[in-house]
Scaffold this motif. Structure first.
Motif, PDB file in Angstrom:
ATOM      1  N   ALA A 298       0.836  -1.201   0.000  1.00  0.00           N
ATOM      2  CA  ALA A 298       0.000   0.000   0.000  1.00  0.00           C
ATOM      3  C   ALA A 298       0.872   1.253   0.000  1.00  0.00           C
ATOM      4  CB  ALA A 298      -0.910   0.008   1.223  1.00  0.00           C
ATOM      5  N   PRO A 299       0.757   2.097  -1.024  1.00  0.00           N
ATOM      6  CA  PRO A 299       1.566   3.326  -1.059  1.00  0.00           C
ATOM      7  C   PRO A 299       1.183   4.279   0.062  1.00  0.00           C
ATOM      8  CG  PRO A 299       0.601   2.839  -3.214  1.00  0.00           C
ATOM      9  CD  PRO A 299      -0.077   1.945  -2.223  1.00  0.00           C
ATOM     10  N   GLN A 300       2.168   4.958   0.630  1.00  0.00           N
ATOM     11  CA  GLN A 300       1.913   5.985   1.626  1.00  0.00           C
ATOM     12  C   GLN A 300       2.045   7.329   0.927  1.00  0.00           C
ATOM     13  OE1 GLN A 300       3.568   5.727   5.507  1.00  0.00           O
ATOM     14  NE2 GLN A 300       3.837   3.516   5.434  1.00  0.00           N
ATOM     15  N   ALA A 301       0.918   7.883   0.541  1.00  0.00           N
ATOM     16  CA  ALA A 301       0.909   9.073  -0.295  1.00  0.00           C
ATOM     17  C   ALA A 301       1.546  10.281   0.377  1.00  0.00           C
ATOM     18  CB  ALA A 301      -0.529   9.415  -0.690  1.00  0.00           C
ATOM     19  N   ASN A 302       1.468  10.376   1.698  1.00  0.00           N
ATOM     20  CA  ASN A 302       1.968  11.566   2.386  1.00  0.00           C
ATOM     21  C   ASN A 302       3.402  11.429   2.886  1.00  0.00           C
ATOM     22  OD1 ASN A 302      -0.319  13.184   2.120  1.00  0.00           O
ATOM     23  ND2 ASN A 302      -1.323  12.210   3.857  1.00  0.00           N
ATOM     24  N   ASN A 303       4.106  10.392   2.448  1.00  0.00           N
ATOM     25  CA  ASN A 303       5.482  10.242   2.924  1.00  0.00           C
ATOM     26  C   ASN A 303       6.320  11.431   2.463  1.00  0.00           C
ATOM     27  OD1 ASN A 303       7.593   9.480   0.694  1.00  0.00           O
ATOM     28  ND2 ASN A 303       5.749   8.335   0.132  1.00  0.00           N
ATOM     29  N   GLU A 304       7.191  11.899   3.337  1.00  0.00           N
ATOM     30  CA  GLU A 304       8.015  13.068   3.053  1.00  0.00           C
ATOM     31  C   GLU A 304       9.480  12.766   3.307  1.00  0.00           C
ATOM     32  OE1 GLU A 304       6.457  16.174   5.536  1.00  0.00           O
ATOM     33  OE2 GLU A 304       4.858  16.653   4.130  1.00  0.00           O
ATOM     34  N   GLN A 305      10.295  12.947   2.281  1.00  0.00           N
ATOM     35  CA  GLN A 305      11.741  12.872   2.435  1.00  0.00           C
ATOM     36  C   GLN A 305      12.262  14.292   2.216  1.00  0.00           C
ATOM     37  OE1 GLN A 305      12.199   9.752   3.390  1.00  0.00           O
ATOM     38  NE2 GLN A 305      10.115   9.334   2.698  1.00  0.00           N
ATOM     39  N   LEU A 306      12.871  14.870   3.243  1.00  0.00           N
ATOM     40  CA  LEU A 306      13.359  16.246   3.180  1.00  0.00           C
ATOM     41  C   LEU A 306      14.872  16.244   3.016  1.00  0.00           C
ATOM     42  CD1 LEU A 306      10.644  16.266   4.953  1.00  0.00           C
ATOM     43  CD2 LEU A 306      11.446  18.482   5.780  1.00  0.00           C
ATOM     44  N   HIS A 307      15.342  16.870   1.951  1.00  0.00           N
ATOM     45  CA  HIS A 307      16.767  16.918   1.642  1.00  0.00           C
ATOM     46  C   HIS A 307      17.281  18.340   1.889  1.00  0.00           C
ATOM     47  CE1 HIS A 307      16.351  13.062  -0.685  1.00  0.00           C
ATOM     48  NE2 HIS A 307      15.112  13.521  -0.776  1.00  0.00           N
ATOM     49  N   TRP A 308      18.249  18.482   2.767  1.00  0.00           N
ATOM     50  CA  TRP A 308      18.775  19.796   3.143  1.00  0.00           C
ATOM     51  C   TRP A 308      19.374  20.530   1.933  1.00  0.00           C
ATOM     52  CZ3 TRP A 308      18.837  23.072   7.251  1.00  0.00           C
ATOM     53  CH2 TRP A 308      19.824  24.052   7.304  1.00  0.00           C
ATOM     54  N   GLU A 309      18.813  21.639   1.590  1.00  0.00           N
ATOM     55  CA  GLU A 309      19.278  22.615   0.594  1.00  0.00           C
ATOM     56  C   GLU A 309      19.215  22.138  -0.854  1.00  0.00           C
ATOM     57  OE1 GLU A 309      22.740  25.823   0.797  1.00  0.00           O
ATOM     58  OE2 GLU A 309      23.476  23.942  -0.016  1.00  0.00           O
ATOM     59  N   LYS A 310      19.593  20.891  -1.146  1.00  0.00           N
ATOM     60  CA  LYS A 310      19.634  20.481  -2.544  1.00  0.00           C
ATOM     61  C   LYS A 310      19.554  18.963  -2.702  1.00  0.00           C
ATOM     62  CE  LYS A 310      24.571  19.702  -3.112  1.00  0.00           C
ATOM     63  NZ  LYS A 310      25.781  19.998  -3.876  1.00  0.00           N
ATOM     64  N   VAL A 311      19.318  18.540  -3.931  1.00  0.00           N
ATOM     65  CA  VAL A 311      19.433  17.136  -4.342  1.00  0.00           C
ATOM     66  C   VAL A 311      20.294  17.117  -5.598  1.00  0.00           C
ATOM     67  CG1 VAL A 311      18.259  15.099  -5.216  1.00  0.00           C
ATOM     68  CG2 VAL A 311      17.208  16.434  -3.385  1.00  0.00           C
ATOM     69  N   PRO A 312      21.517  16.615  -5.520  1.00  0.00           N
ATOM     70  CA  PRO A 312      22.357  16.519  -6.722  1.00  0.00           C
ATOM     71  C   PRO A 312      21.730  15.560  -7.725  1.00  0.00           C
ATOM     72  CG  PRO A 312      23.637  16.210  -4.701  1.00  0.00           C
ATOM     73  CD  PRO A 312      22.201  16.130  -4.313  1.00  0.00           C
ATOM     74  N   LEU A 313      21.833  15.902  -9.005  1.00  0.00           N
ATOM     75  CA  LEU A 313      21.247  15.069 -10.048  1.00  0.00           C
ATOM     76  C   LEU A 313      22.261  14.147 -10.708  1.00  0.00           C
ATOM     77  CD1 LEU A 313      18.872  17.674 -11.760  1.00  0.00           C
ATOM     78  CD2 LEU A 313      18.297  15.927 -10.060  1.00  0.00           C
ATOM     79  N   GLN A 314      23.525  14.524 -10.697  1.00  0.00           N
ATOM     80  CA  GLN A 314      24.540  13.695 -11.339  1.00  0.00           C
ATOM     81  C   GLN A 314      24.624  12.327 -10.652  1.00  0.00           C
ATOM     82  OE1 GLN A 314      26.431  14.508 -14.113  1.00  0.00           O
ATOM     83  NE2 GLN A 314      27.025  12.364 -14.047  1.00  0.00           N
ATOM     84  N   GLY A 315      24.423  11.279 -11.420  1.00  0.00           N
ATOM     85  CA  GLY A 315      24.468   9.936 -10.875  1.00  0.00           C
ATOM     86  C   GLY A 315      23.190   9.508 -10.186  1.00  0.00           C
ATOM     87  N   ASN A 316      22.243  10.441  -9.983  1.00  0.00           N
ATOM     88  CA  ASN A 316      21.012  10.128  -9.264  1.00  0.00           C
ATOM     89  C   ASN A 316      19.767  10.202 -10.135  1.00  0.00           C
ATOM     90  OD1 ASN A 316      22.343   9.853  -6.673  1.00  0.00           O
ATOM     91  ND2 ASN A 316      22.583  12.062  -6.698  1.00  0.00           N
ATOM     92  N   LEU A 317      19.769  11.081 -11.143  1.00  0.00           N
ATOM     93  CA  LEU A 317      18.613  11.201 -12.035  1.00  0.00           C
ATOM     94  C   LEU A 317      18.622  10.042 -13.025  1.00  0.00           C
ATOM     95  CD1 LEU A 317      16.175  12.793 -13.105  1.00  0.00           C
ATOM     96  CD2 LEU A 317      17.769  14.102 -14.540  1.00  0.00           C
ATOM     97  N   LYS A 318      17.575   9.237 -13.005  1.00  0.00           N
ATOM     98  CA  LYS A 318      17.521   8.032 -13.840  1.00  0.00           C
ATOM     99  C   LYS A 318      16.459   8.088 -14.930  1.00  0.00           C
ATOM    100  CE  LYS A 318      20.771   6.157 -11.442  1.00  0.00           C
ATOM    101  NZ  LYS A 318      22.120   5.940 -12.034  1.00  0.00           N
ATOM    102  N   GLY A 319      15.529   9.013 -14.850  1.00  0.00           N
ATOM    103  CA  GLY A 319      14.492   9.105 -15.870  1.00  0.00           C
ATOM    104  C   GLY A 319      13.480  10.170 -15.512  1.00  0.00           C
ATOM    105  N   MET A 320      12.572  10.448 -16.452  1.00  0.00           N
ATOM    106  CA  MET A 320      11.487  11.400 -16.222  1.00  0.00           C
ATOM    107  C   MET A 320      10.208  10.856 -16.836  1.00  0.00           C
ATOM    108  SD  MET A 320      13.258  15.184 -16.640  1.00  0.00           S
ATOM    109  CE  MET A 320      14.465  14.810 -17.925  1.00  0.00           C
ATOM    110  N   VAL A 321       9.109  11.034 -16.105  1.00  0.00           N
ATOM    111  CA  VAL A 321       7.805  10.564 -16.557  1.00  0.00           C
ATOM    112  C   VAL A 321       6.865  11.753 -16.654  1.00  0.00           C
ATOM    113  CG1 VAL A 321       5.816   9.109 -15.996  1.00  0.00           C
ATOM    114  CG2 VAL A 321       8.136   8.288 -15.521  1.00  0.00           C
ATOM    115  N   VAL A 322       6.196  11.882 -17.787  1.00  0.00           N
ATOM    116  CA  VAL A 322       5.204  12.945 -17.983  1.00  0.00           C
ATOM    117  C   VAL A 322       3.883  12.303 -18.352  1.00  0.00           C
ATOM    118  CG1 VAL A 322       6.875  14.696 -18.638  1.00  0.00           C
ATOM    119  CG2 VAL A 322       5.897  13.238 -20.398  1.00  0.00           C
TER     120      VAL A 322
END
Length: 361
Positions: free
Chosen positions: A275-299
């Protein structure tokens, strides 16, 4: 020769306090630390004069404890999985080193340390086995600047203290100072492609990120399985008493209210089960680097897909409707157009973004 009297200046006024700019970055950029594999490339320290170790004082309320030293009580526990070492993460500024195009106008400084561990209780290690990916909803017109900067930035780092925030609750200490992501479990097959929670509708792009970033000891983050209305997980309304009004960075000390074990427990529970938890929150201080972490985009709208395909270096996949790539550094990031009600994990598996077990790495 007569002695010249010292001049006086009655108009002198002290320099206003505020967020200090970080020290000038070194001429040779350090290796990108957003990818855990690059940790071995950190330069070894060299002997320097004592004066070289000077660090300017950070203005604003200090978080509990000394943020320049690891939490020694937390260091007593180490996961046998090698996922969590229970050391204070991100004790140095998270602003990108050696780059002037990060989009950070108002640096937040080092991520405050986590609360001291209660060693009288069992300690919970971070478990990414059930984690499929992290998602972040972003407007298609902002994707290009994020790719150029190589990171997602918090509202405060872009707007500063006097910025106009989307909601007053963002000034509670979490909303303004963090980049929010949602965590998806490997068995949560009903999580919709258009996302869940804030930033999830047909007008947004769902950035698909690897959860491996959570293992980076230099990446400060907190976790909650509920909607905290802009507050940092572990903090309450009562904790804000006496803190500066309308000053998000003045609430940085609230980031020291959550222990590492509590953070890990909240995250593990979020990605566990079907069961998905829709309100889950992951808070990342100041930024999220994309290099090596961005794997795709869905529209989930043709208009958003067309916007992304108009970016420099973007290409539509020949013979495949609603498929394409966007250039990011030396990689081609896959872009998928799909029905928003369709399951996200099924979409990612078909596109080869997720493995057969649902994991995005």
């Amino acid at each position: 020769m007569s002695r010249i009297p010292k001049p006086t200046n009655a108009s002198f006024s002290p320099r206003p306090e505020g967020v200090r700019s970080p020290p000038t970055p070194p001429s040779a950029p350090l290796p990108n630390l957003s990818n855990v594999a690059n940790q071995s490339k950190i330069p070894k320290p060299v002997n320097t004069p004592a004066s070289a170790h000077y660090r300017p004082r950070q203005d604003g309320p200090r978080p509990p404890g000394d943020s320049t030293q690891p939490n020694r009580t937390q260091a007593a526990f180490q996961s046998h999985q090698g996922v969590s070492t229970f050391n204070s993460p991100a004790t140095t500024s998270t602003q990108a080193v050696g780059s002037s195009n990060t989009g950070v106008k108002y640096p937040q400084g080092p991520c405050p340390p986590m609360a001291a561990a209660d060693l009288s209780r069992p300690q919970t290690a971070l478990n990414l086995g059930n984690a499929a990916c992290l998602t972040h909803g972003i407007s298609p017109e902002h994707v290009q600047s994020a790719l150029q900067q190589g990171q997602l930035n918090s509202a405060y780092s872009r707007l500063g203290k006097d910025g106009k925030y989307s909601r007053d609750a963002d000034k509670n200490g979490g909303g303004a100072l963090a980049v929010y992501t949602r965590a998806v479990g490997t068995e949560q097959n009903t999580w919709k492609a258009q996302g869940s929670g804030v930033g999830s509708n047909d007008s947004k792009v769902q950035m698909i990120l690897s959860p491996a970033i959570l293992q980076d000891p230099n990446h400060g983050w907190r976790a909650s399985s509920t909607d905290n209305m802009g507050k940092v997980p572990g903090s309450t309304t009562a904790h804000q008493a006496g803190l500066p009004k309308n000053d998000p960075l003045g609430r940085a000390s609230l980031w020291s209210r959550q222990t590492e074990s509590a953070r890990n427990s909240a995250f593990n529970a979020t990605v566990n089960g079907k069961a998905p938890q829709a309100n889950n929150e992951q808070l990342h201080w100041e930024k999220v680097p994309l290099q090596g972490n961005l794997k795709g985009m869905v529209v989930t709208s043709p208009a958003s897909f067309d916007t992304l395909m108009g970016l420099p270096g973007a290409q539509r996949t020949e013979g495949k409707q609603g498929r394409g790539t966007v250039r990011f550094g030396d990689q081609d990031v896959k872009v998928i157009l799909t029905d928003g009600k369709r399951p996200l994990l099924a979409t990612l598996k078909e596109a080869g973004i997720a493995e057969a077990n649902g994991q995005v790495r």
